[in-house]
Design a protein around this motif. Structure first.
Motif, PDB file in Angstrom:
ATOM      1  N   GLU A 132      -1.238  12.049  17.533  1.00  0.00           N
ATOM      2  CA  GLU A 132      -0.855  11.135  18.798  1.00  0.00           C
ATOM      3  C   GLU A 132       0.274  10.481  18.271  1.00  0.00           C
ATOM      4  OE1 GLU A 132      -3.013  10.104  22.734  1.00  0.00           O
ATOM      5  OE2 GLU A 132      -4.195   9.332  21.020  1.00  0.00           O
ATOM      6  N   ARG A 133       0.177   9.719  17.191  1.00  0.00           N
ATOM      7  CA  ARG A 133       1.261   8.697  16.778  1.00  0.00           C
ATOM      8  C   ARG A 133       2.624   9.348  16.317  1.00  0.00           C
ATOM      9  NH1 ARG A 133      -1.326   3.807  15.066  1.00  0.00           N
ATOM     10  NH2 ARG A 133      -3.448   3.245  16.209  1.00  0.00           N
ATOM     11  N   LEU A 134       2.273  10.578  15.581  1.00  0.00           N
ATOM     12  CA  LEU A 134       3.337  11.238  15.152  1.00  0.00           C
ATOM     13  C   LEU A 134       4.124  11.847  16.142  1.00  0.00           C
ATOM     14  CD1 LEU A 134       1.773  13.399  12.130  1.00  0.00           C
ATOM     15  CD2 LEU A 134       3.234  11.358  11.886  1.00  0.00           C
ATOM     16  N   LEU A 135       3.498  12.367  17.271  1.00  0.00           N
ATOM     17  CA  LEU A 135       4.183  13.106  18.310  1.00  0.00           C
ATOM     18  C   LEU A 135       5.048  11.794  19.206  1.00  0.00           C
ATOM     19  CD1 LEU A 135       1.520  15.279  19.675  1.00  0.00           C
ATOM     20  CD2 LEU A 135       3.538  15.997  18.397  1.00  0.00           C
ATOM     21  N   ALA A 136       4.579  10.574  19.099  1.00  0.00           N
ATOM     22  CA  ALA A 136       5.276   9.388  19.643  1.00  0.00           C
ATOM     23  C   ALA A 136       6.413   9.005  18.961  1.00  0.00           C
ATOM     24  CB  ALA A 136       4.041   8.377  19.919  1.00  0.00           C
TER      25      ALA A 136
ATOM     26  N   ALA B 101       0.880  -1.274   0.073  1.00  0.00           N
ATOM     27  CA  ALA B 101       0.019  -0.123  -0.040  1.00  0.00           C
ATOM     28  C   ALA B 101       0.973   1.195  -0.277  1.00  0.00           C
ATOM     29  CB  ALA B 101      -0.856  -0.108   1.279  1.00  0.00           C
ATOM     30  N   ILE B 102       1.928   1.274   0.658  1.00  0.00           N
ATOM     31  CA  ILE B 102       2.941   2.443   0.737  1.00  0.00           C
ATOM     32  C   ILE B 102       3.560   2.583  -0.571  1.00  0.00           C
ATOM     33  CG2 ILE B 102       4.879   3.234   1.903  1.00  0.00           C
ATOM     34  CD1 ILE B 102       3.947   1.721   4.438  1.00  0.00           C
TER      35      ILE B 102
ATOM     36  N   GLU C  15       3.790   5.612   8.512  1.00  0.00           N
ATOM     37  CA  GLU C  15       4.847   5.141   7.819  1.00  0.00           C
ATOM     38  C   GLU C  15       4.944   5.960   6.388  1.00  0.00           C
ATOM     39  OE1 GLU C  15       8.302   3.256   6.553  1.00  0.00           O
ATOM     40  OE2 GLU C  15       7.770   3.206   8.454  1.00  0.00           O
ATOM     41  N   LEU C  16       3.807   6.024   5.648  1.00  0.00           N
ATOM     42  CA  LEU C  16       3.722   6.883   4.643  1.00  0.00           C
ATOM     43  C   LEU C  16       4.349   8.361   4.715  1.00  0.00           C
ATOM     44  CD1 LEU C  16       2.827   6.889   1.707  1.00  0.00           C
ATOM     45  CD2 LEU C  16       0.586   7.386   2.238  1.00  0.00           C
ATOM     46  N   ILE C  17       3.761   8.816   5.908  1.00  0.00           N
ATOM     47  CA  ILE C  17       4.045  10.223   6.321  1.00  0.00           C
ATOM     48  C   ILE C  17       5.702  10.424   6.492  1.00  0.00           C
ATOM     49  CG2 ILE C  17       3.895  12.170   8.038  1.00  0.00           C
ATOM     50  CD1 ILE C  17       1.009  11.341   8.217  1.00  0.00           C
ATOM     51  N   ARG C  18       6.031   9.327   7.012  1.00  0.00           N
ATOM     52  CA  ARG C  18       7.410   9.378   7.357  1.00  0.00           C
ATOM     53  C   ARG C  18       8.266   9.255   6.123  1.00  0.00           C
ATOM     54  NH1 ARG C  18       9.045   5.467  12.287  1.00  0.00           N
ATOM     55  NH2 ARG C  18      11.093   6.901  12.301  1.00  0.00           N
ATOM     56  N   GLN C  19       7.884   8.674   5.052  1.00  0.00           N
ATOM     57  CA  GLN C  19       8.453   8.153   3.900  1.00  0.00           C
ATOM     58  C   GLN C  19       8.136   9.639   3.089  1.00  0.00           C
ATOM     59  OE1 GLN C  19      10.152   6.085   2.556  1.00  0.00           O
ATOM     60  NE2 GLN C  19       9.786   4.255   4.172  1.00  0.00           N
ATOM     61  N   LEU C  20       7.190  10.189   3.222  1.00  0.00           N
ATOM     62  CA  LEU C  20       7.126  11.540   2.027  1.00  0.00           C
ATOM     63  C   LEU C  20       7.878  12.687   2.780  1.00  0.00           C
ATOM     64  CD1 LEU C  20       3.346  11.246   1.565  1.00  0.00           C
ATOM     65  CD2 LEU C  20       4.915  10.856  -0.032  1.00  0.00           C
ATOM     66  N   THR C  21       8.128  12.842   3.970  1.00  0.00           N
ATOM     67  CA  THR C  21       8.824  13.891   4.818  1.00  0.00           C
ATOM     68  C   THR C  21      10.128  13.820   4.902  1.00  0.00           C
ATOM     69  OG1 THR C  21       7.977  13.174   6.845  1.00  0.00           O
ATOM     70  CG2 THR C  21       6.504  14.860   5.747  1.00  0.00           C
TER      71      THR C  21
END
Length: 795
Positions: free
Chosen positions: A292-296, A232-233, A259-265
């Motif tokens: 919450e997940r991003l901050l963790a 999916a990613i 995970e997708l946000i981390r890959q894109l940023t």
């Protein structure tokens, strides 16, 4: 390729549907407040009466926070009765009345804030915080002088329908869409008007999606991702314009999005430059869950954490310190101008204390006459200065943020207006009407949608006459229609509940083919082909290319607002437009078996970590005998069949459309909760859910005094996206006519039966329920063959 006529018809129909929905919301709210007796509002959980003001203060963004409680002078207990008021709800503070009808005028309360225009007397705001004994309402400061929160000594809080949901932002988005896509649009140049992008062309059927870029060598930050999540990613990263991620219950959709946000940023071999993201959701809860997940997340190797900003009404943002810390209001207040803003805020609070008679030297007396008027003018000026000092740094805070999070609706606010992004991600896209999705879409060049079209759709209350006639021919259900021209109240007004739009009649199915309701024999056996990926296409292979449009690649006007952008794209371009997550991490394999087969083509598999887990594996559970352990803690699915027991339902309310309850079923629920608790299962590990609000009220009166608020009791709608170790479902419907109401909605039941992790107990009358639809017939047959069936009358 869509023609100008098709584009025009599509947008015009959307505009008509939005106007109908807004009119229905306003009509329902008006009738609810004018016709419902206060006592009935309390019984329905839509009102808290006999309240007093505990305190008034200033919150984030200059909002006035009004805290209310139950005074000892009027109540024997400070605890609130069961109610449905939750943080983020729109509510009105008005004068308490004990009469038979709602008050026509509130003499002591003056309007405050923009929401009150034309709405009658009272102070409207947003529920900021709720506890067992206190409720806090955040009220916008008045825009004009002379308006005063002169609240009565004794008041009540009434829950309102949010007509603002269908306000000018969505209509404006449709107007922009019309100007952008219509080639013959004769419009003057507007610097705020977006330009036509390849993304717009794909979404509107003006051009097919571009060829996907193959993503092969990719290093995942999270090594625990399963193959379907990884695919999916890759699919989302390699899709130039749009990608859809289908996340059935418990499959880690949010996990995948992180995970997708981390890959894109992050700069990687597949992502040469860090991209700027706008992350949206259909609800504040979904946005805050991602936040919450991003901050963790742990800090990256370079030590620089991701810069994120949460945009939204402070009262609707999750009331947790780490989340509030990254809100736009807090970040702005901690700029170089923070000290000045704090001084202004202190002056504001001192002035408000003086006006309420609590200030220094006031001796409990508030100023009167000209002095009071002058002081309110000063408050107005201070509020204006406070807002100006905060807004002065908004632009800098936003421009520094790599990831901005907001609801789709909030993405149209002034804070985001001048911001541009590379990618917009919309979570819960299958719960958002398409028009609200266009608000953030205009701000980016690429779109990623995530959701599950086999769970609850957007809540729609407006109903066409033909649809109403078709629905009324079937079984009645609570809250399913709006007021008739004759002025008779419907259940929607009586209960205050939003309702689901009925499924279209089979002779009016969309031309894209397939029975959307799936109530055909073939459809029920293998799932809804229009909603799920082709089971013959393995994830490792390339599904049907969406850039080669087939017969479905046609822009069709929607029949209802329930048709979401996610579903429309899949019908236009086929299953190749999405990837489905196939490993679930929530349910025991037995619990997941039926929804997997019927809703997801049997593609939903249980992860080894959960496929055999039971209540007896919890550290807090134990029984005195092996038989009890097997019967109570060792059985994943239990079905208490009340057939033949004459446990008939009862109608709460007037007419044929009131909410339903079933007292005998409630006693079976209590018996099973008692047994689970006796075996060591904690109340916080149990949820009792039912489709009917009247049954929620009944169950609450039975169970809350014993198990307290830790035991969750609520409707199916309130449980979407959540889970519990043990879930008990009360189906309620039991009658000689074999009517099942909106139990026919298989998506609602799909949500209900997929909330449980280790144990699912269903209580219902199989002789009634099985006649409701082919789906219900198959479910009852599956329970008979696979569940531990017990007969309620023998217990």
């Amino acid at each position: 390729m869509a023609t100008d006529e098709q584009l025009k018809a599509f947008i015009t129909r959307h505009r008509e549907l939005l106007n109908k929905e807004r009119e229905a919301e306003i009509e329902r709210t008006s009738l609810l407040l004018s016709n419902c007796p206060p006592k009935l509002l309390e019984q329905k959980g839509l009102c808290l009466a006999g309240l007093g003001i505990a305190s008034v203060g200033i919150g984030l963004g200059g909002k006035t926070l009004v805290e209310l409680e139950r005074p000892a002078a009027y109540h024997s207990s400070p605890l609130f009765p069961p109610h449905t008021l939750r943080p983020g709800d729109l509510a009105r503070i008005e004068e308490h009345t004990s009469g038979a009808a709602a008050p026509k005028k509130v003499a002591k309360t003056k309007k405050s804030g923009p929401a009150q225009k034309g709405e009658g007397d009272g102070v409207e705001g947003v529920v900021f915080k709720v506890s067992e004994t206190r409720i806090v309402i955040a009220v916008d400061p008045p825009e004009t002088g002379g308006e005063d929160l002169d609240l009565p000594d004794r008041c009540r809080v009434v829950k309102l329908a949010n007509s603002v949901t269908y306000d000018s932002r969505m209509i404006k988005a449709l107007d922009q869409l019309e100007k952008v896509v219509l080639s013959n649009s004769d419009v003057k140049e507007d610097k705020f008007l977006p330009k036509l992008t390849p993304l717009d062309r794909v979404l509107m059927g003006m051009a097919p999606p571009s060829e996907r870029v193959p993503i092969k060598d990719i290093k995942f930050f999270d090594g625990s991702l399963n193959p379907s999540q990884q695919e999916a990613i890759r699919f989302a990263l390699g899709s130039p314009e749009v990608a859809c991620i289908h996340g059935p219950p418990g499959t880690g959709k949010t996990h995948t999005l992180i995970e997708l946000i981390r890959q894109l940023t992050t700069v990687t071999p597949t992502n040469p430059k860090p991209l700027r993201l706008l992350v949206c959701g259909a609800s504040n809860l979904s946005v805050d869950n991602i936040l919450e997940r991003l901050l963790a997340l742990p800090a990256p190797d370079n030590g620089k954490k991701l810069k994120v900003t949460r945009v939204g009404h402070p009262a609707r943002v999750m009331n947790q310190e780490e989340v509030l810390e990254v809100t736009l209001e807090v970040k702005a207040s901690r700029s170089d101008q923070a000290a000045l803003a704090k001084d202004v805020k202190n002056e504001l609070e001192a002035a408000l204390d003086t006006l309420s008679g609590k200030g220094k030297g006031a001796k409990g007396k508030a100023p009167r006459g000209l002095e009071r008027k002058k002081m309110w003018e000063e408050v107005k000026a201070l509020r204006k200065e406070y807002r100006q000092r905060e807004s002065g740094v908004v632009e800098s805070v936003m421009s520094e943020s790599q990831v901005v999070l907001a609801t789709c609706h909030s993405a149209g606010g002034r804070q985001v207006r001048s911001q541009d992004f590379d990618v917009v991600i919309i979570d819960e896209a299958t719960q958002a009407v398409e028009a609200v999705c266009w608000i953030p879409i205009f701000k980016a060049q690429k779109l990623i949608l995530a959701g599950d079209p086999m769970q609850l759709p957007p809540t729609i209350i407006s109903i066409d006459k033909k649809e109403k006639k078709a629905k009324n021919a079937g079984a009645s259900a609570p809250g399913k229609s709006i007021a008739t021209p004759s002025g008779k109240k419907s259940a929607a007004e009586k209960t205050g509940q939003k309702t689901e739009q009925p499924r279209p009649p089979k002779d009016e199915e969309p031309e894209s083919g397939g029975d959307e309701d799936g109530d055909t024999e073939s459809g029920e056996d293998e799932g809804d082909c229009a909603m799920t990926a082709d089971p013959k296409e393995p994830l490792s292979s390339t599904p049907r290319d969406p850039h080669k449009p087939g017969p479905k690649a046609v822009l069709r006007t929607p029949r209802t607002l329930e048709t979401t952008l996610f579903e429309r794209l899949e019908k236009m371009y086929g299953p190749g437009i999405k990837r489905m997550l196939t490993v679930q991490y929530r349910m025991h394999a037995h619990i997941a078996s039926f929804p997997s087969k019927v809703m997801y083509h049997s593609r939903l598999k249980s992860h080894p970590s959960v496929e055999a887990h039971l209540l007896r594996d919890l550290p807090n559970t134990k029984t005195d005998s092996e038989d009890d352990e097997k019967e109570i803690l060792g059985t994943p699915v239990v079905f208490y069949d009340t057939a033949g027991c004459e446990y008939f339902e009862r109608l709460e309310g007037d007419g044929d459309e009131g909410s339903r309850c079933n007292e005998n079923e409630a006693s079976v629920v209590k018996m099973w909760v008692d047994q689970l608790a006796g075996a060591g299962v904690l109340p916080s590990q149990i949820a009792v859910i039912t489709p009917y609000q009247a049954q929620v009220t009944l169950l609450t009166s039975l169970l809350r005094p014993i198990y307290g608020p830790e035991l969750e009791i609520g409707t199916v709608d309130g449980m979407q996206g959540r889970e519990k170790e043990a879930v008990i479902i009360s189906l309620v419907r039991s009658n000689e006519k074999r009517e099942v109401g909106f139990l026919k909605d298989k998506r609602r039941l799909n949500v209900a039966m997929t909330r449980a992790r280790r144990h699912l107990c269903i209580i219902g009358d199989s002789s009634t329920v099985q006649h409701g639809s082919p789906f219900l017939k198959k479910w009852m047959a599956w329970l008979e063959a696979n569940a531990d069936v017990r007969y309620a009358g023998l217990e």
